[in-house]
Write an enzyme that holds these catalytic residues in place. Structure first.
Site, PDB file in Angstrom:
ATOM      1  N   SER A 115       0.842  -1.189   0.000  1.00  0.00           N
ATOM      2  CA  SER A 115       0.000   0.000   0.000  1.00  0.00           C
ATOM      3  C   SER A 115       0.886   1.251   0.000  1.00  0.00           C
ATOM      4  O   SER A 115       1.682   1.426  -0.921  1.00  0.00           O
ATOM      5  CB  SER A 115      -0.952  -0.036   1.194  1.00  0.00           C
ATOM      6  OG  SER A 115      -1.983   0.899   1.034  1.00  0.00           O
ATOM      7  N   ASP A 134      -8.629  -5.082  -5.994  1.00  0.00           N
ATOM      8  CA  ASP A 134      -8.230  -3.945  -5.165  1.00  0.00           C
ATOM      9  C   ASP A 134      -8.673  -2.669  -5.859  1.00  0.00           C
ATOM     10  O   ASP A 134      -8.059  -2.243  -6.828  1.00  0.00           O
ATOM     11  CB  ASP A 134      -6.715  -3.952  -4.960  1.00  0.00           C
ATOM     12  CG  ASP A 134      -6.257  -2.871  -4.002  1.00  0.00           C
ATOM     13  OD1 ASP A 134      -7.104  -2.076  -3.540  1.00  0.00           O
ATOM     14  OD2 ASP A 134      -5.051  -2.807  -3.710  1.00  0.00           O
ATOM     15  N   HIS A 153      -7.293  -5.668  -1.500  1.00  0.00           N
ATOM     16  CA  HIS A 153      -6.082  -5.028  -0.979  1.00  0.00           C
ATOM     17  C   HIS A 153      -5.286  -5.990  -0.096  1.00  0.00           C
ATOM     18  O   HIS A 153      -4.127  -5.745   0.197  1.00  0.00           O
ATOM     19  CB  HIS A 153      -6.477  -3.779  -0.195  1.00  0.00           C
ATOM     20  CG  HIS A 153      -5.406  -2.734  -0.094  1.00  0.00           C
ATOM     21  ND1 HIS A 153      -4.722  -2.228  -1.176  1.00  0.00           N
ATOM     22  CD2 HIS A 153      -4.874  -2.095   0.989  1.00  0.00           C
ATOM     23  CE1 HIS A 153      -3.843  -1.320  -0.774  1.00  0.00           C
ATOM     24  NE2 HIS A 153      -3.906  -1.222   0.529  1.00  0.00           N
TER      25      HIS A 153
END
Length: 633
Positions: free
Chosen positions: A492, A578, A610
């Site tokens: 991320s 995602d 994610h």
């Protein structure tokens, strides 16, 4: 003679057992503990244990009760028999629940019923997809009905294109009964389409059963209002963030008392995770990040008296206090983790300041393992600040040897890096594979004051990047670090950090791994689903040419603009579902690396978001992670 031989043999056996280390297969056999609450009589804690099955590619769950004073667990088939049902009104007359309701036309067949086999989605605004699902015009709504057989439910958000519980993670904690059973209070962000995508303004609404009218209890606040509950004396309490669009704003405890909203933590330099009232209504206990851990705090509730409000930290140590479960006499029941242990249920005596472990779901497994060692290290950053760096050492660490070392870049970007236990980015497993891990509490992380937390916003490629380099450079001075074998990994925002560092690391690192990372800030702004996040953290849109802060995000702080400097092998991992950091980010990065002739690999999970949630996918993730490190480091 035989007895004399027996003792050494036993010791040799125990030592052999202790040499076992964590493996990906073992990690995904551990039981995952979720505390559900205390039993109706308050004598037992009720909890769930989910155990992943790699063979079945799913998790299986069992439920247990365990005496709050310690003892052996007992399996229960139906938790309704032992848990108090919070969805029943206090007078017992009504039940509250939620269902998904079709409200808006979205699909081709919604508009053209005669074309029922059409596969079309038609949108007039944003919020057309969220987290990992597409919006099909369905919304979560709260219902209530009489507590009797055959009763018909009443939709208290009838016809409204709003969600309660909130998507994607909200549950029945998003709605509660008032103490007098006359109202239902629920959380909702009552905005539609594009306005929904750019706002964090959830509110607490109160629906009156008798009149059918709804009022907004938090209309004056523009940020998040959520996690509401009533005190034992009937005072509505909730968590509040002030600024619209800033999802990582300071979270404060607010109490509505005699028509006044009292902020109990406004002067405290921290942010609240979750909370629970004491039984007498005089104190609130809450969990908050502090200096690389999560600890238990208390704040007194003075009402309108002149008594000073005082926030006090109760627990301390290299562990995380997580869920608050309930009270039993002088004890508070919680869950606890550290970097070597998954969550278990503990009891903390508030008078004796002592801990007692109640559940032992994974204790036997951990006793058979040689554990990693976690060390605190405080270094001075390039701007003269003190920064905590966690250093995790391999099991059976030998300081005379040299170890390959990984810089771990945390995501968020404002999430804390504490003594949590991840089933993917697992420090225990990394260390068991022979790596030293350097995990800095860099700029942006909670637990080091509000200013430290906020400094990362609009400065993704600024001081925080220097923090990373300060951390790895400092630890690399140790003789046990092999300076020729440094790697950098993260997901991320941590993936963004990997992409960014790949362009500026000056040959520090020998390999990189980025999972669902932001590679191109401009295309990220154009495709992510929660626009409020990028509006705040990027400083604005890429077309705002007069916005110097935003333009810096899309130029200087954009990893894509430095790809010509990449010269190091990189593994790029991407989830197909995602929508937070969409697939194009990973594709762009991989394509650039390949076309530039850099050793690279693209690990694509079509059905994951994610995170990586399915057991067999998770095993592939771990195997490829360490395979790549073995190849390149």
């Amino acid at each position: 003679m035989k007895k004399a031989l027996l003792i050494p043999l036993i010791m040799m056996s125990l030592n052999a057992m202790a040499q076992n280390v964590m493996t990906p297969e073992l990690l995904w056999k551990l039981g995952r503990v979720t505390a559900l609450g205390l039993s109706k009589d308050g004598k037992n804690v009720v909890y769930k244990v989910s155990t992943p099955s790699i063979e079945e590619n799913k998790s299986n769950s069992k439920f247990y009760i365990l005496p709050v004073n310690g003892g052996n667990p007992t399996e229960v088939k139906d938790t309704k028999e032992v848990l108090k049902d919070k969805n029943i009104s206090r007078d017992g007359k009504y039940i509250v629940y939620n269902e998904e309701v079709k409200i808006d036309k979205v699909l081709g067949k919604d508009y053209y019923p005669e074309l029922e086999k059409s596969q079309v989605q038609i949108y007039n605004g944003l919020d057309y997809r969220h987290w990992d699902t597409w919006n099909e015009g369905k919304f979560n709504h709260v219902f209530y009905k009489e507590n009797k057989e055959g009763a018909v439910g009443i939709d208290i958000l009838k016809g409204e294109s709003f969600d309660s519980p909130q998507k994607p993670f909200g549950g029945d904690e998003d709605y509660i009964w008032s103490p007098d059973s006359k109202s239902i209070l629920y959380v909702s962000k009552k905005k539609e389409g594009t306005q929904y995508a750019i706002s964090t303004n959830t509110n607490i609404f109160e629906y009156n059963l008798e009149t059918g009218k709804t009022i907004n209890r938090t209309e004056d606040n523009l940020g998040y209002d959520m996690a509401h509950q009533f005190s034992p004396t009937g005072n509505l309490t909730w968590l509040q963030m002030k600024r619209d669009g800033y999802e990582a704003d300071k979270n404060d405890l607010v109490v509505n008392f005699n028509g006044m909203k009292l902020n109990l933590t406004t002067s405290w330099d921290g942010t609240v995770d979750h909370f629970m009232w004491s039984k007498d209504g005089k104190k609130i206990y809450f969990v908050a990040p502090i200096d690389g851990t999560k600890q238990l705090f208390e704040v007194n509730f003075p009402g309108l008296t002149k008594i000073t409000i005082n926030v006090h930290q109760i627990t301390n140590g290299d562990f995380d206090v997580n869920d608050l479960v309930g009270f039993s006499e002088d004890n508070i029941i919680v869950t606890r983790t550290d970097m070597n242990h998954a969550a278990e249920i503990f009891s903390y005596n508030l008078k004796k300041n002592s801990w007692k472990q109640l559940s032992n779901v994974n204790t036997t497994t951990y006793k058979s393992l040689a554990l990693s060692k976690t060390e605190r290290r405080y270094i001075t950053t390039t701007d003269g600040k003190k920064m905590l760096v966690w250093v995790i050492l391999p099991p059976n660490f030998d300081a005379s040897k040299k170890y390959p070392t990984l810089l771990y870049c945390q995501g968020g970007p404002q999430s804390p890096l504490t003594q949590s236990y991840s089933f993917r980015w697992n420090f225990q497993l990394m260390a068991a594979n022979g790596y030293v891990i350097v995990a800095p509490n860099r700029r942006g992380m909670q637990g080091h004051g509000v200013a430290w937390n906020e400094q990362i916003s609009k400065d993704w490629g600024g001081q925080v990047i220097n923090d990373y380099l300060s951390a790895i450079d400092d630890v690399a001075k140790e003789n046990y670090v092999d300076k020729t074998r440094l790697g950098c990994v993260g997901a991320s925002y941590g993936g963004y950090s990997v992409f960014y560092l790949a362009g500026i690391h000056n040959n520090r690192f020998k390999t990189f791994i980025a999972h669902d990372g932001v590679y191109n800030t401009q295309s990220m702004f154009g495709t992510t689903e929660e626009v409020f996040f990028n509006n705040w953290d990027f400083g604005g849109a890429y077309w705002e040419k007069d916005n110097a802060v935003a333009q810096k995000t899309y130029t200087t702080f954009n990893p894509m603009t430095m790809v010509e400097k990449w010269n190091t092998p990189i593994l790029i991992i991407q989830g197909g579902k995602d929508f937070r950091v969409p697939i194009g980010q990973g594709q762009e990065a991989f394509q650039a690396a390949q076309l530039r002739g850099i050793k690279s690999r693209f690990l694509y999970f079509p059905e994951e978001n994610h995170w990586v949630l399915k057991p067999q996918n998770a095993q592939v993730w771990q195997k490829e992670f360490y395979k790549w490190l073995n190849e390149t480091l």
